[in-house]
Write a protein that holds these residues in place. Structure first.
Motif, PDB file in Angstrom:
ATOM      1  N   GLU A  35       0.693   0.747   6.318  1.00 10.96           N
ATOM      2  CA  GLU A  35       1.980   0.516   6.109  1.00 10.96           C
ATOM      3  C   GLU A  35       3.538   1.125   6.164  1.00 10.96           C
ATOM      4  O   GLU A  35       3.444   0.195   7.436  1.00 10.96           O
ATOM      5  N   GLN A  36       4.168   1.225   5.244  1.00 11.56           N
ATOM      6  CA  GLN A  36       5.164   1.164   5.510  1.00 11.56           C
ATOM      7  C   GLN A  36       6.304   2.163   6.901  1.00 11.56           C
ATOM      8  O   GLN A  36       5.538   2.887   6.793  1.00 11.56           O
TER       9      GLN A  36
ATOM     10  N   LEU B 106      -7.240   1.186  -1.221  1.00 11.23           N
ATOM     11  CA  LEU B 106      -5.877   0.273  -1.996  1.00 11.23           C
ATOM     12  C   LEU B 106      -5.824  -1.413  -2.044  1.00 11.23           C
ATOM     13  O   LEU B 106      -4.908  -2.135  -2.193  1.00 11.23           O
ATOM     14  N   ALA B 107      -5.986  -0.777  -0.321  1.00  6.67           N
ATOM     15  CA  ALA B 107      -5.334  -2.274   0.096  1.00  6.67           C
ATOM     16  C   ALA B 107      -6.892  -3.257  -0.109  1.00  6.67           C
ATOM     17  O   ALA B 107      -6.887  -4.241   0.032  1.00  6.67           O
TER      18      ALA B 107
ATOM     19  N   ILE C 132      -2.214 -18.061  -2.774  1.00  6.66           N
ATOM     20  CA  ILE C 132      -1.588 -16.992  -2.626  1.00  6.66           C
ATOM     21  C   ILE C 132      -1.602 -16.678  -1.507  1.00  6.66           C
ATOM     22  O   ILE C 132      -1.771 -17.990   0.238  1.00  6.66           O
ATOM     23  N   GLY C 133      -0.452 -15.892  -0.475  1.00  6.10           N
ATOM     24  CA  GLY C 133       0.022 -15.144   0.312  1.00  6.10           C
ATOM     25  C   GLY C 133      -0.117 -13.781   0.802  1.00  6.10           C
ATOM     26  O   GLY C 133      -0.663 -13.030   0.076  1.00  6.10           O
ATOM     27  N   ILE C 134      -0.544 -13.767   1.665  1.00  4.00           N
ATOM     28  CA  ILE C 134      -0.782 -11.981   2.920  1.00  4.00           C
ATOM     29  C   ILE C 134       0.016 -12.226   3.586  1.00  4.00           C
ATOM     30  O   ILE C 134       0.335 -13.319   4.457  1.00  4.00           O
ATOM     31  N   TYR C 135       0.796 -11.544   3.882  1.00  6.34           N
ATOM     32  CA  TYR C 135       1.828 -11.056   4.890  1.00  6.34           C
ATOM     33  C   TYR C 135       1.159 -10.249   6.317  1.00  6.34           C
ATOM     34  O   TYR C 135       0.206  -9.660   6.012  1.00  6.34           O
ATOM     35  N   GLN C 136       1.758 -10.489   7.047  1.00  3.19           N
ATOM     36  CA  GLN C 136       0.889 -10.543   8.281  1.00  3.19           C
ATOM     37  C   GLN C 136       0.739  -8.176   8.823  1.00  3.19           C
ATOM     38  O   GLN C 136       1.390  -8.156   8.267  1.00  3.19           O
ATOM     39  N   GLY C 137      -0.118  -8.203   9.031  1.00  5.27           N
ATOM     40  CA  GLY C 137      -0.812  -6.752   8.723  1.00  5.27           C
ATOM     41  C   GLY C 137      -1.241  -6.577   7.218  1.00  5.27           C
ATOM     42  O   GLY C 137      -1.817  -5.173   7.520  1.00  5.27           O
ATOM     43  N   GLU C 138      -0.689  -6.973   6.544  1.00  5.88           N
ATOM     44  CA  GLU C 138      -1.696  -6.326   5.185  1.00  5.88           C
ATOM     45  C   GLU C 138      -3.022  -6.329   5.015  1.00  5.88           C
ATOM     46  O   GLU C 138      -3.833  -5.365   4.750  1.00  5.88           O
ATOM     47  N   GLU C 139      -3.776  -7.104   6.175  1.00  2.87           N
ATOM     48  CA  GLU C 139      -4.798  -7.562   6.404  1.00  2.87           C
ATOM     49  C   GLU C 139      -5.903  -6.462   7.400  1.00  2.87           C
ATOM     50  O   GLU C 139      -7.225  -5.608   6.839  1.00  2.87           O
TER      51      GLU C 139
ATOM     52  N   VAL D  45       0.765  -0.753  -0.067  1.00  2.99           N
ATOM     53  CA  VAL D  45       0.150  -0.355   0.024  1.00  2.99           C
ATOM     54  C   VAL D  45       0.919   1.111  -0.220  1.00  2.99           C
ATOM     55  O   VAL D  45       0.225   2.205  -0.115  1.00  2.99           O
ATOM     56  N   THR D  46       1.804   1.216   0.411  1.00  6.86           N
ATOM     57  CA  THR D  46       2.773   2.343   0.221  1.00  6.86           C
ATOM     58  C   THR D  46       3.949   2.408  -0.797  1.00  6.86           C
ATOM     59  O   THR D  46       3.590   3.759  -1.411  1.00  6.86           O
ATOM     60  N   ARG D  47       4.010   1.107  -1.247  1.00  5.93           N
ATOM     61  CA  ARG D  47       4.741   0.605  -2.845  1.00  5.93           C
ATOM     62  C   ARG D  47       4.306   1.356  -4.218  1.00  5.93           C
ATOM     63  O   ARG D  47       4.582   1.920  -5.068  1.00  5.93           O
ATOM     64  N   TRP D  48       2.416   1.313  -3.693  1.00  6.59           N
ATOM     65  CA  TRP D  48       1.575   1.202  -4.969  1.00  6.59           C
ATOM     66  C   TRP D  48       1.008   3.221  -4.498  1.00  6.59           C
ATOM     67  O   TRP D  48      -0.303   2.717  -5.246  1.00  6.59           O
ATOM     68  N   ALA D  49       1.052   3.581  -3.490  1.00  3.78           N
ATOM     69  CA  ALA D  49       0.313   4.569  -3.063  1.00  3.78           C
ATOM     70  C   ALA D  49      -0.031   5.636  -4.219  1.00  3.78           C
ATOM     71  O   ALA D  49      -1.194   6.037  -3.858  1.00  3.78           O
TER      72      ALA D  49
END
Length: 540
Positions: free
Chosen positions: A372-373, A346-347, A361-368, A333-337
């Protein structure tokens, strides 16, 4: 999904240092993970992937292993791990362990023996080579962390190879005894009930035994001037043909234990889809592989399309794993802001796209949560690349800051002590407890529940539609069922026309109205139908 549970699954990556601290030392641990597994199950994941938890001096946060068959005391004990496995299985979650076998820690007892002389029992267990005639490194191979991929050891009068830190010497996989040892360390964890492995740097296992120099990348390539590693064609220091036979040995091992799965991390910027395809085709290699193609800055319909088409063209019977974020890259969400209406929009768009992709598919903790970075200051860093190359390279700490659970608790409920990386206000504000109706978390749960009950999303094939930027559209088809997925990758509204007999299965932009759908900025729609009357999408 009892058989081949991994096909079409949702894998949730846990970074153990940053998930939940249970013992109050400011670092996440296995008991903390076990306590929070309900969150993962309720999200709709099928499996968890644990980043390394093995004994390590932590020069690279556990990706430098000194004992492959024990838990680092920082995270707990083998008994804590057994309890985690049991609880995960109670909740219907599979457990995948991160395996770092291309290299070990410099503190591994075998390397300490190997470096002592040229004639000991482990002398050939790591990659050693004589200096060049002028005393410089044996080849021009480079380390990902800067400088040569070689460090001199005066006791042997030789250099040892390391693709990463000098604290991470590469195993000599041409030695059959090394392969046997590593195979047995995997058996140890399979016997304890793990459901699979994520294989770190899976294409780095073998080096060119002739020690030939890598050629430079052609003029006009995408190599960056401040990234010397990408200024070479890496044809001799990784992705060697001998790798396939070792992957087949790993597959033969896991097949002995029933429905287990392996996913390989392909670190290859120049032909990643071809390597992914080669490593997953057929039934005697990896079940899955992923690369960094969707973990970078590119955000366009063309990029998403060409990446997937390249993989399935190369390996129609292969299987990919797709992710947008992980512990090595800036959060998406930071990379593609620049392409988003706001972070939430965006998320929500991102998981809508990801959940519709063919593959696992893979989800990284916190993206849910829409995390942001984290903006880091130099004195807060722990990551070697950031410490060395600041400020041009900020390192990976910004995507590794602790998970946030409670908006009212100190440090977001991660710990009662000082956390190993800071919990800052923008992340704290997105804690789980504050994610109510209409939130990113609620949206993730909704999307993943839809994917779980949709056979066509988990197992259907993909055909992309020609609609033009910034709209991404493709069709998933399984038997007589079809799902047409349409995404607006821009922050401005776009109207699309739909012909054919279709109904809205899920949408963030409203319903069909006289054959048209107005996709709000970052909006999307899934259109359900049958293959005998497909939905056809166009942009007026």
């Amino acid at each position: 999904m009892a058989q081949e549970w991994w096909r079409g699954a949702v894998v949730y990556q846990i970074y153990p240092r940053s998930f939940q601290d249970d013992n109050g030392d400011g670092v996440g641990d296995l008991k903390g993970i076990t306590r929070r597994l309900n969150h993962v199950a309720e999200l709709g994941a099928d499996a968890i992937w644990l980043s390394p938890i093995f004994t390590s001096p932590m020069a690279d946060m556990g990706y430098d292993v000194s004992n492959y068959t024990d838990i680092d005391p920082l995270f707990g004990t083998l008994e804590d791990f057994d309890a985690l496995i049991a609880r995960a299985h109670e909740l219907g979650l599979k457990v995948i362990l991160d395996q770092v076998i291309s290299h070990s820690s410099i503190k591994h007892p075998f390397f300490e023996i190997s470096r002592a002389s040229r004639d000991n029992e482990k002398a050939d267990w790591y990659v050693w080579a004589d200096p060049s005639p002028d005393g410089t490194a044996p080849t021009n191979w480079l380390s990902h962390f800067g400088g040569p991929a070689w460090t001199y050891e005066p006791r042997r009068g030789q250099y040892y190879m390391h693709n990463f830190l000098s604290d991470q010497p590469d195993f000599n996989m041409h030695n059959a005894d090394v392969q046997d040892y590593l195979i047995e360390t995997k058996r140890f964890w399979l016997e304890r009930g793990v459901d699979g492995f994520r294989l770190d740097t899976v294409n780095y296992y073998f080096h060119d035994i002739e020690l030939r120099n890598n050629p430079p990348r052609p003029a006009g390539s995408n190599a960056l001037g401040d990234d010397t590693y990408e200024m070479q064609e890496h044809v001799y220091d990784k992705t060697r043909p001998e790798n396939i036979a070792f992957l087949q040995r790993l597959r033969a091992l896991t097949d002995q234990y029933g429905d287990r799965a392996m996913v390989g991390e392909v670190g290859e910027s120049q032909r990643s889809m071809q390597v992914m395809a080669e490593y997953t085709r057929g039934s005697d290699r990896l079940q899955m592989a992923y690369s960094f193609d969707l973990l970078g800055p590119k955000f366009s319909a063309e990029h998403f399309r060409t990446t997937q088409e390249a993989f399935f063209e190369a390996a129609p019977d292969g299987w990919p794993k797709w992710s947008f974020s992980n512990h090595d890259v800036e959060r998406h969400v930071t990379r593609w802001a620049a392409h988003g209406v706001d972070t939430d929009s965006l998320a929500k768009l991102a998981i809508g796209i990801l959940a519709a992709f063919e593959g696992t598919i893979g989800i990284y903790q916190g993206e849910e949560l829409g995390l942001e970075q984290t903006e880091m200051e130099y004195h807060e860093l722990t990551d070697p690349p950031g410490l060395r190359f600041w400020p041009e390279v900020k390192g990976r700490d910004g995507c590794r800051t602790p998970m946030v659970w409670d908006t009212q608790a100190e440090h977001g409920g991660f710990t009662e002590a000082t956390p190993w990386l800071p919990v800052k206000a923008p992340q704290w504000a997105r804690a789980v407890s504050g994610q109510g109706e209409g939130s990113v978390l609620e949206h993730y749960r909704r999307i993943l529940a839809y994917r779980r009950r949709s056979d066509v999303l988990r197992r259907g094939r993909t055909a992309f539609l020609d609609v033009g930027e910034p709209v991404l559209a493709f069709r998933r088809v399984l038997d007589d069922q079809a799902l047409t997925c349409v995404f607006n990758l821009s922050p401005e509204a776009r109207e699309v026309e739909v012909t054919g007999d279709a109904t809205v299965g899920l949408s963030t932009s409203g319903d069909l109205n006289n054959g048209r759908v107005t996709l709000q900025g970052n909006g999307f729609v899934y259109l359900e139908g049958h293959t005998d009357d497909l939905a056809v999408v166009s942009v007026p």
